[in-house]
Design an enzyme around this catalytic site. Sequence first.
Site, PDB file in Angstrom:
ATOM      1  N   LYS A 109       0.839  -1.203   0.000  1.00  0.00           N
ATOM      2  CA  LYS A 109       0.000   0.000   0.000  1.00  0.00           C
ATOM      3  C   LYS A 109       0.878   1.259   0.000  1.00  0.00           C
ATOM      4  CE  LYS A 109      -3.965   1.776   2.555  1.00  0.00           C
ATOM      5  NZ  LYS A 109      -4.878   1.427   3.656  1.00  0.00           N
ATOM      6  N   TYR A 142      -4.681  -5.338  -6.044  1.00  0.00           N
ATOM      7  CA  TYR A 142      -4.886  -4.171  -6.922  1.00  0.00           C
ATOM      8  C   TYR A 142      -6.347  -3.701  -6.872  1.00  0.00           C
ATOM      9  CZ  TYR A 142      -0.298  -5.234  -8.949  1.00  0.00           C
ATOM     10  OH  TYR A 142       1.038  -5.467  -9.132  1.00  0.00           O
TER      11      TYR A 142
END
Length: 171
Positions: A109, A142
Amino acid sequence: MNITIKQCTLDDLKELQALSIETFDETFKDQNSPEVMKDYLDKAFSAEKLEQELTRPGSEFFFAMVNGEPAGYLKLNIDEAQSEAMGADTLEIERIYISSRYHGMGLGKNMIIHAHNNAGKYNKTRIWLGVWEKNGPAIGFYQKMGFVQTGTHIFQMGDEAQTDFIMEKAL
Ligand SMILES: CC(C)(COP(=O)(O)OP(=O)(O)OC[C@H]1O[C@@H](n2cnc3c(N)ncnc32)[C@H](O)[C@@H]1OP(=O)(O)O)[C@@H](O)C(=O)NCCC(=O)NCCS
């Protein structure tokens, strides 16, 4: 845990090479033959190839550092350095690999946020990437990060033409 992001230079070549080989191998070795893997690793991550990539205009590599050690890396491309002509307003995440012992700790992230920041810095309005259709965990990651599938392309792995999903995120 202290996570920082560091841009790679030629001085980092050896560490980048070792991390590239380690992470590609642990991600894909169960789904490809040892011969195909060895051939790919030797070619894709040779010192000569990585040196070319590190010095190519439009390409940048970053380490995710945990307590001073590289735990993952990111490769970003813009303009002509992108692996497909997606447009002048796009930034490509060509590679994002976190060492398996650090999965699930927020490093991926952090890398996506770093890609966002770089897209802003270069006035790009979309981020895109290619991901093997059989890499379910990465696709899930994703999607969680806000990417959606917009197409496909072919990635040559040895003799096998593998299908990659193209995923994009508008900023
Ligand atoms: C895919 C990868 C980059 C994700 O990085 P990571 O550091 O493990 O992920 P993070 O810990 O930063 O997770 C960020 C968020 O995504 C979620 N997530 C992670 N993996 C997920 C998955 N498989 N499915 C759904 N969500 C997922 C996390 O739960 C987390 O959610 P939160 O923000 O609500 O807490 C990493 O696992 C990796 O390097 N995998 C192997 C290499 C690879 O496949 N690279 C991509 C090649 S195209």
